[in-house]
Design a protein around this motif. Structure first.
Motif, short mmCIF file in Angstrom:
data_model
loop_
_atom_site.label_atom_id
_atom_site.label_comp_id
_atom_site.label_asym_id
_atom_site.label_seq_id
_atom_site.Cartn_x
_atom_site.Cartn_y
_atom_site.Cartn_z
N GLN A 31 -4.53 2.01 15.47
CA GLN A 31 -3.96 2.10 14.07
C GLN A 31 -4.18 3.65 13.42
OE1 GLN A 31 -4.31 -1.34 11.34
NE2 GLN A 31 -6.23 -1.87 12.84
N CYS A 32 -3.60 3.82 12.37
CA CYS A 32 -3.66 5.18 11.86
C CYS A 32 -4.19 4.71 10.16
CB CYS A 32 -2.53 5.87 11.77
SG CYS A 32 -2.49 7.47 11.00
N LEU A 61 -17.62 0.54 10.48
CA LEU A 61 -16.92 1.38 9.66
C LEU A 61 -15.52 0.63 9.18
CD1 LEU A 61 -16.56 4.68 11.96
CD2 LEU A 61 -17.61 4.33 9.53
N VAL A 62 -15.03 0.75 8.13
CA VAL A 62 -13.78 0.12 7.49
C VAL A 62 -12.69 1.13 7.39
CG1 VAL A 62 -12.97 -1.32 5.78
CG2 VAL A 62 -15.23 -1.64 6.67
N GLY A 63 -11.45 0.67 7.78
CA GLY A 63 -10.37 1.68 7.64
C GLY A 63 -9.58 1.15 6.54
N LEU A 64 -9.06 2.03 5.85
CA LEU A 64 -8.44 1.54 4.39
C LEU A 64 -7.04 2.10 4.63
CD1 LEU A 64 -11.06 2.61 1.92
CD2 LEU A 64 -10.53 0.37 2.81
N THR A 65 -6.00 1.36 4.37
CA THR A 65 -4.49 1.54 4.24
C THR A 65 -4.13 1.98 5.64
OG1 THR A 65 -4.65 2.44 2.10
CG2 THR A 65 -2.64 2.82 3.04
N CYS A 66 -4.08 0.92 6.65
CA CYS A 66 -3.75 1.42 8.01
C CYS A 66 -2.26 0.87 8.40
CB CYS A 66 -4.88 0.53 8.81
SG CYS A 66 -6.58 1.11 8.53
N SER A 67 -1.79 1.46 9.22
CA SER A 67 -0.68 1.00 10.02
C SER A 67 -0.60 1.07 11.35
CB SER A 67 0.49 1.87 9.50
OG SER A 67 0.49 3.33 9.62
#
Length: 105
Positions: A31-32, A61-67
């Protein structure tokens, strides 16, 4: 307590430096994410609280606003101007992804 132990063992099993091999990722899809932060950061703890998400291990770690990133082949079809990651829990839509590790595209 079994659920907490399972989450802790899952987090411990995730390697800290995955390499992308044509889209292979043993924790989930590549993901990005616009931002990747510690689960202990103020922004992430606030968001997790609003969503009612309780983490057994806050050392992730937590990714925010991923696509998702579609990987056709190394060097083609891969673009992410933010943070490419693999995350173990992507069940919150594109808002947050939990248990992320950086990926080199």
């Amino acid at each position: 307590t079994l659920a907490i132990a399972s989450v802790a063992s899952l987090a411990a099993a995730i390697p800290t430096g995955l390499q992308s091999r044509g889209g292979d990722c043993n924790t989930g899809p590549i993901q990005c994410c616009q931002s990747v932060q510690s689960a202990q950061s103020d922004a992430v703890t606030t968001l997790l609280g609003l969503l009612g998400v309780v983490l057994g291990n806050t050392d992730v770690l937590v990714g925010l606003t991923c696509s998702p990133i579609s990987v056709v082949g190394v060097g083609s079809g891969t673009s992410c101007s933010a943070s490419p990651v693999c995350c173990s829990d992507n069940s919150y839509g594109s808002l947050i992804s939990i248990g992320c590790v950086p990926v080199t595209l």
